[in-house]
Design a protein around this motif. Structure first.
Motif, short mmCIF file in Angstrom:
data_model
loop_
_atom_site.label_atom_id
_atom_site.label_comp_id
_atom_site.label_asym_id
_atom_site.label_seq_id
_atom_site.Cartn_x
_atom_site.Cartn_y
_atom_site.Cartn_z
N HIS A 139 0.91 -1.24 -0.11
CA HIS A 139 0.06 -0.07 0.05
C HIS A 139 1.09 1.32 -0.13
O HIS A 139 0.71 2.06 -0.82
CB HIS A 139 -0.92 0.01 1.19
N VAL A 140 1.73 1.21 1.00
CA VAL A 140 2.88 2.29 1.11
C VAL A 140 3.67 2.68 -0.38
O VAL A 140 3.68 3.57 -0.87
CB VAL A 140 3.70 2.51 2.23
N ARG A 141 3.89 1.73 -0.98
CA ARG A 141 4.74 1.58 -2.21
C ARG A 141 3.84 2.21 -3.23
O ARG A 141 4.15 3.20 -4.10
CB ARG A 141 5.29 0.21 -2.56
N ALA A 142 2.74 1.86 -3.34
CA ALA A 142 1.75 2.34 -4.23
C ALA A 142 1.20 3.76 -4.23
O ALA A 142 1.30 4.43 -5.15
CB ALA A 142 0.52 1.40 -4.41
N ILE A 143 1.18 4.09 -2.88
CA ILE A 143 1.09 5.67 -2.69
C ILE A 143 1.95 6.50 -3.11
O ILE A 143 2.03 7.51 -3.64
CB ILE A 143 0.74 5.77 -1.21
N ASN A 144 3.49 5.80 -2.76
CA ASN A 144 4.70 6.74 -3.34
C ASN A 144 4.84 6.66 -4.76
O ASN A 144 5.46 7.47 -5.25
CB ASN A 144 5.92 5.93 -2.88
N MET A 145 4.26 5.74 -5.55
CA MET A 145 4.35 5.62 -6.90
C MET A 145 3.40 6.71 -7.94
O MET A 145 3.67 6.87 -8.83
CB MET A 145 4.16 4.17 -7.37
N ILE A 146 2.50 7.00 -7.03
CA ILE A 146 1.41 8.02 -7.69
C ILE A 146 2.06 9.10 -8.31
O ILE A 146 1.81 9.59 -9.48
CB ILE A 146 0.25 8.42 -6.57
N GLU A 147 2.77 9.80 -7.63
CA GLU A 147 3.39 10.78 -8.05
C GLU A 147 4.29 10.86 -9.51
O GLU A 147 4.18 11.70 -10.10
CB GLU A 147 4.66 11.44 -6.96
N VAL A 148 4.73 9.46 -9.61
CA VAL A 148 5.44 9.44 -10.79
C VAL A 148 4.56 8.89 -12.12
O VAL A 148 4.59 9.52 -13.21
CB VAL A 148 6.50 8.25 -10.63
N VAL A 149 3.67 8.00 -11.76
CA VAL A 149 2.93 7.20 -12.73
C VAL A 149 1.79 8.19 -13.37
O VAL A 149 1.17 8.09 -14.36
CB VAL A 149 2.50 5.88 -12.09
N PHE A 150 1.07 9.04 -12.26
CA PHE A 150 0.03 9.91 -12.59
C PHE A 150 0.49 11.28 -12.72
O PHE A 150 -0.16 12.33 -12.57
CB PHE A 150 -1.11 9.98 -11.59
N TYR A 151 1.86 11.51 -13.05
CA TYR A 151 2.52 12.89 -13.34
C TYR A 151 1.66 13.57 -14.42
O TYR A 151 1.33 12.96 -15.36
CB TYR A 151 3.80 12.59 -13.72
N GLY A 152 1.17 14.72 -14.05
CA GLY A 152 0.60 15.52 -15.00
C GLY A 152 -0.82 15.60 -15.26
O GLY A 152 -1.52 16.13 -15.69
N LYS A 153 -1.42 14.57 -14.26
CA LYS A 153 -3.03 14.32 -14.15
C LYS A 153 -3.09 14.99 -12.76
O LYS A 153 -3.32 14.48 -11.62
CB LYS A 153 -3.11 12.93 -13.82
N GLU A 154 -3.24 16.38 -12.75
CA GLU A 154 -3.92 17.11 -11.61
C GLU A 154 -4.96 16.69 -10.91
O GLU A 154 -4.88 16.73 -9.79
CB GLU A 154 -3.76 18.56 -12.20
N LYS A 155 -5.99 15.97 -11.53
CA LYS A 155 -7.07 15.47 -10.97
C LYS A 155 -6.80 14.28 -9.69
O LYS A 155 -7.38 14.09 -8.94
CB LYS A 155 -8.14 14.95 -11.96
N VAL A 156 -5.71 13.74 -10.07
CA VAL A 156 -4.96 12.80 -9.07
C VAL A 156 -4.02 13.40 -8.32
O VAL A 156 -3.82 13.05 -7.24
CB VAL A 156 -4.48 11.42 -9.80
N ILE A 157 -3.02 14.32 -8.77
CA ILE A 157 -1.90 14.63 -8.11
C ILE A 157 -2.61 15.55 -7.00
O ILE A 157 -1.85 15.67 -5.72
CB ILE A 157 -0.99 15.32 -8.71
N ALA A 158 -3.38 16.65 -7.10
CA ALA A 158 -4.08 17.30 -6.02
C ALA A 158 -4.45 16.58 -4.91
O ALA A 158 -4.06 16.95 -3.65
CB ALA A 158 -5.00 18.27 -6.78
N PRO A 159 -5.52 15.66 -4.94
CA PRO A 159 -5.74 14.59 -3.83
C PRO A 159 -4.70 13.94 -3.55
O PRO A 159 -4.65 13.67 -1.99
CB PRO A 159 -7.03 13.83 -4.45
N TRP A 160 -3.64 13.65 -4.22
CA TRP A 160 -2.56 12.65 -3.51
C TRP A 160 -1.87 13.67 -2.54
O TRP A 160 -1.60 13.18 -1.49
CB TRP A 160 -1.79 12.23 -4.54
#
Length: 188
Positions: A67-88
């Motif tokens: 779970h922690v690893r997946a949370i940390n990967m969001i920043e890279v894999v969803f880079y440029g997707k502000e609808k994900v990056i902002a809530p992250w």
């Protein structure tokens, strides 16, 4: 006129030669570019789906390493997707706030809501239309896991207090009753 026809034929011949030589090379580069682009797009989508499904599967187990690893990967894999990056970013900000016995229930509820919002937005980006309330209320883990985790934490805290000299190991000495009858095979 005959001479200009020969010049035109010569130019046409050279054009055909160049097209014959250069055409396949340019075609190969275009095919390589399209393949690379497609693999990048498909690979990115697969990574996003993997992270999303990992987080959905572990949403009630936030201390699990995957779970922690997946949370940390969001920043890279969803880079440029502000609808994900902002809530992250909001979720990470909350995770970094201090929790204690007085605010643990409220802190956990806020963390669960922020995670549900993050998962809802991730789902929308990759094409899953799961309602946020279902994400928030969904997920399962056996109650025994909470008991086991609390026991593990208690043991770790106790061992840390022993190591720091803040606590002592409780030892009790039990004496056999000397007046009790002696049992054969046992030393008094």
């Amino acid at each position: 006129m005959n001479e200009s026809m020969q010049l035109t034929n010569l130019h046409t011949d050279w054009a055909v030669v160049w097209a014959t030589l250069i055409g396949p090379i340019i075609g190969a580069f275009i095919a390589l570019f399209i393949t690379h682009l497609r693999e990048d797009i498909v690979g990115k989508k697969e990574q996003r789906i993997r992270i999303f499904t990992t987080l959905m599967g572990t949403r009630s187990l936030p201390l699990e390493p995957e779970h922690v690893r997946a949370i940390n990967m969001i920043e890279v894999v969803f880079y440029g997707k502000e609808k994900v990056i902002a809530p992250w970013k909001e979720y990470i900000k909350h995770l970094r706030t201090e929790q204690n016995d007085n605010n643990r229930a409220v802190w956990k509820e806020n963390a669960d809501k922020l995670l549900a919002d993050l998962l809802f937005n991730m789902g929308n980006v990759i094409g899953y239309k799961i309602p946020a309330l279902e994400i928030y209320r969904g997920g399962y883990h056996p109650g025994g896991w909470d008991v086991r985790q609390k026991l593990n934490n208690d043991v770790l805290l106790f061992m840390a207090s022993l190591a720091n000299g803040a606590d002592r190991f409780p030892i009790s000495v039990r004496m056999d009753n000397p007046e009790a009858p002696h049992q054969e095979g046992r030393n008094p």
